[in-house]
Enzyme design. Structure first.
Site, short mmCIF file in Angstrom:
data_model
loop_
_atom_site.label_atom_id
_atom_site.label_comp_id
_atom_site.label_asym_id
_atom_site.label_seq_id
_atom_site.Cartn_x
_atom_site.Cartn_y
_atom_site.Cartn_z
CG PHE A 1 -12.46 5.92 3.50
CD1 PHE A 1 -12.20 5.23 4.67
CD2 PHE A 1 -12.36 5.24 2.29
CE1 PHE A 1 -11.82 3.89 4.64
CE2 PHE A 1 -11.98 3.89 2.26
CZ PHE A 1 -11.71 3.23 3.44
N GLY A 2 -15.27 6.71 1.95
CA GLY A 2 -16.03 5.76 1.13
C GLY A 2 -17.51 5.72 1.49
CE1 TYR A 3 -20.39 2.90 -2.38
CE2 TYR A 3 -18.18 2.10 -1.93
CZ TYR A 3 -19.18 2.42 -2.82
OH TYR A 3 -18.96 2.26 -4.18
CB ALA B 1 0.55 7.07 5.72
CG ASP C 1 -8.99 -5.43 -3.44
OD1 ASP C 1 -8.45 -4.34 -3.69
OD2 ASP C 1 -10.00 -5.84 -4.05
CB THR D 1 -0.93 0.04 1.23
OG1 THR D 1 -1.85 1.12 1.10
CG2 THR D 1 -0.15 0.22 2.52
P1 ITT Z 1 -5.82 1.93 -1.67
O1 ITT Z 1 -5.85 0.96 -2.82
O2 ITT Z 1 -5.06 3.17 -1.93
O3 ITT Z 1 -5.44 1.30 -0.40
P2 ITT Z 1 -8.71 1.99 -1.99
O4 ITT Z 1 -9.67 3.10 -1.78
O5 ITT Z 1 -8.69 1.34 -3.33
O6 ITT Z 1 -7.29 2.50 -1.51
P3 ITT Z 1 -9.68 -0.45 -0.61
O7 ITT Z 1 -9.27 -1.57 -1.50
O8 ITT Z 1 -9.45 -0.64 0.85
O9 ITT Z 1 -8.95 0.90 -0.91
O10 ITT Z 1 -11.22 -0.19 -0.81
C1 ITT Z 1 -11.85 -0.11 -2.06
C2 ITT Z 1 -13.10 0.73 -1.93
O11 ITT Z 1 -14.05 0.07 -1.07
C3 ITT Z 1 -12.87 2.09 -1.31
O12 ITT Z 1 -12.50 3.06 -2.26
C4 ITT Z 1 -14.24 2.39 -0.70
O13 ITT Z 1 -15.11 2.88 -1.68
C5 ITT Z 1 -14.70 1.01 -0.24
N1 ITT Z 1 -14.30 0.78 1.16
C6 ITT Z 1 -13.34 -0.10 1.59
N2 ITT Z 1 -13.19 -0.04 2.91
C7 ITT Z 1 -14.06 0.88 3.35
C8 ITT Z 1 -14.39 1.41 4.62
O14 ITT Z 1 -13.77 1.01 5.72
N3 ITT Z 1 -15.34 2.34 4.69
C9 ITT Z 1 -15.97 2.78 3.60
N4 ITT Z 1 -15.72 2.37 2.36
C10 ITT Z 1 -14.78 1.42 2.22
#
Ligand code: ITT
Length: 193
Positions: free
Chosen positions: A148-150, A10, A68, A7
């Protein structure tokens, strides 16, 4: 012994380092001199996790653990799943992704879902897979500003708040990522690299 975490994030490095203790020298992609994008071309979360770990092990000759993750919604047959980061398009916007999911679930009362993390460890001795799952439900609208994300639309089972209403510490106690890391840590209590 040196272990690479595949990764550039950080926060992920720190979360795993804190839980693994000083048993290994945990290093990042930058530390092994890897500046290229890792391949993520399979169509599953476990597939991409393995692909990334294997790539680093083969090209940089260092034991590697790759993660992932994604959100799997039951009423959508497991989508967005491996496509979670760019579900609403290549702009990778968390807001757009959330709006797309809410739109798709507008007419359904079946809101159950899970976050899934797969960590794959690849060493000279072979590979090991560690999975963490957090079950919950998709809310009708976003709540909270953390994470972040969802996170704003995901309410974990047994908790009356969205993940984005929890502090980072509270989320890290229950998250899919934390659960996968715990399994990795207990593996290393009885195994070496
Ligand atoms: P890196 O590859 O830079 O680590 P990424 O955003 O692709 O970042 P992940 O594989 O961990 O990382 O996650 C893929 C997506 O799944 C991420 O962009 C979010 O949309 C969602 N996701 C994963 N973990 C999450 C969390 O804890 N809370 C909210 N959304 C999450």
């Amino acid at each position: 012994m040196t272990l690479c975490l595949a990764t550039r994030n950080a926060h992920k490095l720190e979360e795993i380092r804190a839980k693994l203790g000083n048993r290994f020298r945990l290093i990042s992609l930058d530390d092994v001199g890897c500046t290229e994008e890792l391949p993520e071309t399979t169509d599953t979360i476990p597939g991409n996790s393995l692909q990334k770990a294997q790539f680093v092990f083969e090209h940089y000759n260092v034991a590697c653990v790759a993660d992932d993750s994604g959100l799997e919604i039951d009423a959508l047959g497991g989508a967005p799943g491996v496509h979670s980061a760019y579900y609403a398009g290549p702009q990778r916007s968390h807001e757009d992704n959330i709006q797309k999911v809410l739109g798709e679930l507008r007419n359904t009362t079946q809101r159950s879902a899970q976050f899934r993390t797969v960590l794959t460890l690849v060493t000279a001795n072979g590979m090991q897979v560690f999975e963490g799952i957090l079950r919950g439900n998709i809310l009708q609208e976003p709540r909270g500003k953390n994470g972040f994300g969802y996170d704003p639309i995901f309410q974990p089972e047994g908790i009356d708040l969205s993940l984005a209403q929890l502090s980072m510490e509270e989320k890290n106690e229950i998250s899919h990522r934390a659960r996968a890391i715990e399994k990795l840590v207990s593996y290393f209590q009885t195994n070496s690299l």
